[in-house]
Design a protein around this motif. Structure first.
Motif, PDB file in Angstrom:
ATOM      1  N   TYR A 117      22.069  -3.491 -25.824  1.00  0.00           N
ATOM      2  CA  TYR A 117      22.481  -3.144 -24.466  1.00  0.00           C
ATOM      3  C   TYR A 117      22.145  -1.679 -24.300  1.00  0.00           C
ATOM      4  O   TYR A 117      22.728  -0.807 -24.956  1.00  0.00           O
ATOM      5  CB  TYR A 117      23.977  -3.398 -24.272  1.00  0.00           C
ATOM      6  CG  TYR A 117      24.467  -3.083 -22.868  1.00  0.00           C
ATOM      7  CD1 TYR A 117      24.044  -3.847 -21.792  1.00  0.00           C
ATOM      8  CD2 TYR A 117      25.326  -2.034 -22.632  1.00  0.00           C
ATOM      9  CE1 TYR A 117      24.470  -3.572 -20.511  1.00  0.00           C
ATOM     10  CE2 TYR A 117      25.776  -1.752 -21.347  1.00  0.00           C
ATOM     11  CZ  TYR A 117      25.338  -2.524 -20.289  1.00  0.00           C
ATOM     12  OH  TYR A 117      25.773  -2.252 -19.018  1.00  0.00           O
ATOM     13  N   ASP A 118      21.143  -1.396 -23.464  1.00  0.00           N
ATOM     14  CA  ASP A 118      20.640  -0.028 -23.377  1.00  0.00           C
ATOM     15  C   ASP A 118      19.855   0.140 -22.083  1.00  0.00           C
ATOM     16  O   ASP A 118      19.774  -0.786 -21.271  1.00  0.00           O
ATOM     17  CB  ASP A 118      19.747   0.270 -24.587  1.00  0.00           C
ATOM     18  CG  ASP A 118      19.743   1.749 -24.953  1.00  0.00           C
ATOM     19  OD1 ASP A 118      20.141   2.591 -24.122  1.00  0.00           O
ATOM     20  OD2 ASP A 118      19.349   2.061 -26.090  1.00  0.00           O
TER      21      ASP A 118
ATOM     22  N   ALA B 118      12.587  -3.087 -16.483  1.00  0.00           N
ATOM     23  CA  ALA B 118      13.456  -3.629 -15.428  1.00  0.00           C
ATOM     24  C   ALA B 118      14.092  -2.476 -14.651  1.00  0.00           C
ATOM     25  O   ALA B 118      14.476  -1.462 -15.236  1.00  0.00           O
ATOM     26  CB  ALA B 118      14.541  -4.511 -16.044  1.00  0.00           C
ATOM     27  N   LEU B 119      14.195  -2.643 -13.371  1.00  0.00           N
ATOM     28  CA  LEU B 119      14.777  -1.606 -12.525  1.00  0.00           C
ATOM     29  C   LEU B 119      16.300  -1.728 -12.535  1.00  0.00           C
ATOM     30  O   LEU B 119      16.933  -2.056 -11.535  1.00  0.00           O
ATOM     31  CB  LEU B 119      14.217  -1.705 -11.106  1.00  0.00           C
ATOM     32  CG  LEU B 119      12.706  -1.504 -10.987  1.00  0.00           C
ATOM     33  CD1 LEU B 119      12.250  -1.723  -9.555  1.00  0.00           C
ATOM     34  CD2 LEU B 119      12.295  -0.134 -11.495  1.00  0.00           C
ATOM     35  N   LEU B 120      16.881  -1.461 -13.696  1.00  0.00           N
ATOM     36  CA  LEU B 120      18.318  -1.542 -13.916  1.00  0.00           C
ATOM     37  C   LEU B 120      18.780  -0.291 -14.646  1.00  0.00           C
ATOM     38  O   LEU B 120      18.022   0.311 -15.401  1.00  0.00           O
ATOM     39  CB  LEU B 120      18.654  -2.773 -14.786  1.00  0.00           C
ATOM     40  CG  LEU B 120      18.205  -4.134 -14.264  1.00  0.00           C
ATOM     41  CD1 LEU B 120      18.326  -5.177 -15.362  1.00  0.00           C
ATOM     42  CD2 LEU B 120      19.033  -4.521 -13.052  1.00  0.00           C
ATOM     43  N   GLU B 121      20.024   0.094 -14.422  1.00  0.00           N
ATOM     44  CA  GLU B 121      20.590   1.237 -15.141  1.00  0.00           C
ATOM     45  C   GLU B 121      20.757   0.921 -16.622  1.00  0.00           C
ATOM     46  O   GLU B 121      20.419   1.709 -17.492  1.00  0.00           O
ATOM     47  CB  GLU B 121      21.928   1.626 -14.523  1.00  0.00           C
ATOM     48  CG  GLU B 121      22.549   2.883 -15.111  1.00  0.00           C
ATOM     49  CD  GLU B 121      21.748   4.152 -14.827  1.00  0.00           C
ATOM     50  OE1 GLU B 121      21.813   5.071 -15.669  1.00  0.00           O
ATOM     51  OE2 GLU B 121      21.066   4.221 -13.797  1.00  0.00           O
TER      52      GLU B 121
ATOM     53  N   LEU C 161      23.444  -8.291 -17.254  1.00  0.00           N
ATOM     54  CA  LEU C 161      24.558  -8.899 -17.985  1.00  0.00           C
ATOM     55  C   LEU C 161      24.847 -10.306 -17.478  1.00  0.00           C
ATOM     56  O   LEU C 161      25.100 -11.221 -18.263  1.00  0.00           O
ATOM     57  CB  LEU C 161      25.823  -8.044 -17.864  1.00  0.00           C
ATOM     58  CG  LEU C 161      25.879  -6.777 -18.703  1.00  0.00           C
ATOM     59  CD1 LEU C 161      27.134  -5.977 -18.351  1.00  0.00           C
ATOM     60  CD2 LEU C 161      25.865  -7.114 -20.180  1.00  0.00           C
ATOM     61  N   GLU C 162      24.784 -10.496 -16.157  1.00  0.00           N
ATOM     62  CA  GLU C 162      25.046 -11.812 -15.577  1.00  0.00           C
ATOM     63  C   GLU C 162      24.010 -12.828 -16.059  1.00  0.00           C
ATOM     64  O   GLU C 162      24.339 -13.959 -16.403  1.00  0.00           O
ATOM     65  CB  GLU C 162      25.055 -11.734 -14.041  1.00  0.00           C
ATOM     66  CG  GLU C 162      26.220 -10.949 -13.482  1.00  0.00           C
ATOM     67  CD  GLU C 162      26.030  -9.426 -13.587  1.00  0.00           C
ATOM     68  OE1 GLU C 162      24.881  -8.943 -13.787  1.00  0.00           O
ATOM     69  OE2 GLU C 162      27.043  -8.719 -13.481  1.00  0.00           O
TER      70      GLU C 162
END
Length: 92
Positions: free
Chosen positions: A31-32, A37-40, A64-65
């Protein structure tokens, strides 16, 4: 912020990368910060062959979902496969 959340498990199978199919040795789940991907933050799953270097890698970056949905689908498929294998073993 780096989370230092990393899980590594042995993986026995095949992955397809730029150079074609290769044998897998490990699956790395973390988890990083994702690279593409355009994700934090993202769940990152890498299927690798640790003896072949960075080109022997198949990567996935998901929310996460999505990871929760994938986890549930894996559990259901594994349970169904174990049931089929149990029936197959009883029939032989």
């Amino acid at each position: 912020m780096c989370t230092s959340i990393v899980e590594i498990v042995a993986a026995d199978g095949q992955g397809k990368g730029e150079g074609g199919w290769f044998a897998l040795t490990d699956a790395v789940v973390s988890y990083d910060h994702p690279h593409h991907a355009l994700l934090e933050e993202a769940i990152v799953i890498d299927f690798v062959n640790s003896t072949m270097g960075p080109s022997a890698r198949v990567a996935v970056e998901i929310t996460l979902e999505s990871a929760k949905a994938l986890s549930g689908a894996l559990i259901r498929a594994i349970e169904a496969a174990e049931e089929v294998e149990g029936i197959r073993l009883r029939d032989t």
